[in-house]
Design a protein around this motif. Structure first.
Motif: not given
Length: 356
Positions: A319-327
């Motif tokens: 996203g536009e927060d500059g992060f990749v997240r795993a769920w």
């Protein structure tokens, strides 16, 4: 409703003012990402902090699009410099390069490794938006161009899931076009036209069904027609503006995985992303009772891209927060963690392209 839990998060070592445009599956167990710093990076699905920079300067003027190509180490990108490149992750550089006429910025790309074909959709330049084809074995020359089917930016390209000669294109002119690419005459090649509204995303739900999502969140499902088939096709299903129906502010995309299709609907105010199943039985509907919720999502920032990974049973978002997240699916009885995003000062975002 099912809750997913944020199990990992990474900035991929991007500069502090960056945000991530898109991610896609690459080699097994790895993903690729393009970002506002114009880099192309790969990262490990099992450890988001383990990755590499394929290119720190992917395209002059900015990288706009990303797809996986054939094999375990090749990626396809398009950029505002009018170039399309195939990258070899192991070599760390482009192995094939193509260029649009008049250096028209590339906004969308697709590929068909079976026929050695790469295709690009361009921005409107001098009253012309082009769907350009290359055979990667002869990258200096176009193998085909469609120059009259769209009269505005071409935002989406996708090949049919089983028929290598069928291509879909979508544009901000409101049209979704289906072509038989074995036909060079553009008028004859166009086998179906759907008038939907400024196209954000479009594609094949299946061999016989097409979806379209507009920039103002109008969503519809259409039958794929065959001019040589006399069988009566069902009527399209128009969902209208899905924001009120799904209690969301925007739709990031439609995801297709082993368990079916999901609409990724985001709400920045509530800091969440919902994956809402799109089911048919017999009529298409949005199954909100069985949605998958990602609490916290990317905070107050827009989620740009979602990948469903069957191998690790995970969902990856950027996203536009500059992060990749795993769920992953939250264990029964376990608290659902929203994940903590490190606050970043944001520079004014580049006016590169505006999907929302």
């Amino acid at each position: 409703m099912h809750n997913l839990q944020a199990v990992a998060s990474s900035s991929l070592s991007l500069p502090a003012d960056s945000y991530i445009y898109g991610i896609t599956a690459a080699a097994p167990g790895t993903f690729a990402a393009i970002s506002s710093d114009d880099s192309l990076r790969v990262f490990d699905a099992a450890d988001l902090n383990r990755g590499a920079v394929v290119s720190s300067h992917t395209h002059d003027g900015g990288v706009t699009s990303l797809r996986s190509y054939a094999g375990e180490s090749q990626l396809l990108t398009g950029g505002r410099d009018g170039k399309v490149r195939i990258w070899d992750v192991r070599a760390g550089g482009p192995v094939v390069e193509m260029e649009t006429a008049r250096h028209s910025p590339v906004l969308s790309v697709a590929c068909n490794p079976e026929t050695n074909t790469v295709v690009a959709g361009t921005e409107l330049v001098s009253s012309q938006a082009v769907v350009a084809f290359w055979d990667i074995r002869s990258p200096k020359e176009f193998s085909l161009q469609y120059v009259e089917s769209h009269n505005d930016d071409i935002t989406e390209l996708q090949y049919h899931p089983t028929r290598s000669n069928i291509l879909l294109s979508g544009s901000t002119d409101g049209l979704v076009n289906i072509y038989n690419t074995t036909i060079t005459d553009e008028d004859e090649a166009l086998v179906q036209v759907i008038n939907h509204g400024s196209v954000h995303h479009a594609g094949f739900l299946s061999e016989r069904e097409i979806f379209a999502l507009s920039h103002d969140e109008l969503f519809s499902v259409h039958p794929a027609t065959d001019p040589d088939d006399a069988v009566q096709v069902p009527d399209p299903v128009h969902f209208g503006d899905v924001r009120e129906k799904l209690a969301c502010e925007y739709v990031a995309q439609l995801c297709i995985g082993g368990q079916g299709a999901f609409i990724a609907a985001g709400n920045k105010m509530d800091n969440r992303l919902d994956l809402v199943p799109l089911v048919s039985g017999p009529e298409w509907k949005l199954d909100q009772e069985n949605l998958w919720r990602l609490p916290g999502a990317h905070g107050e920032e827009v989620v740009r891209s979602v990948c469903l990974d069957e191998q690790s049973q995970s969902v990856f978002t950027c996203g536009e927060d500059g992060f990749v997240r795993a769920w992953k699916l939250a264990e029964e009885g376990a608290p659902v963690q929203a994940g903590s995003a490190r606050a970043r000062p944001k520079k004014e975002k580049k006016d590169r392209f505006k999907p929302y």
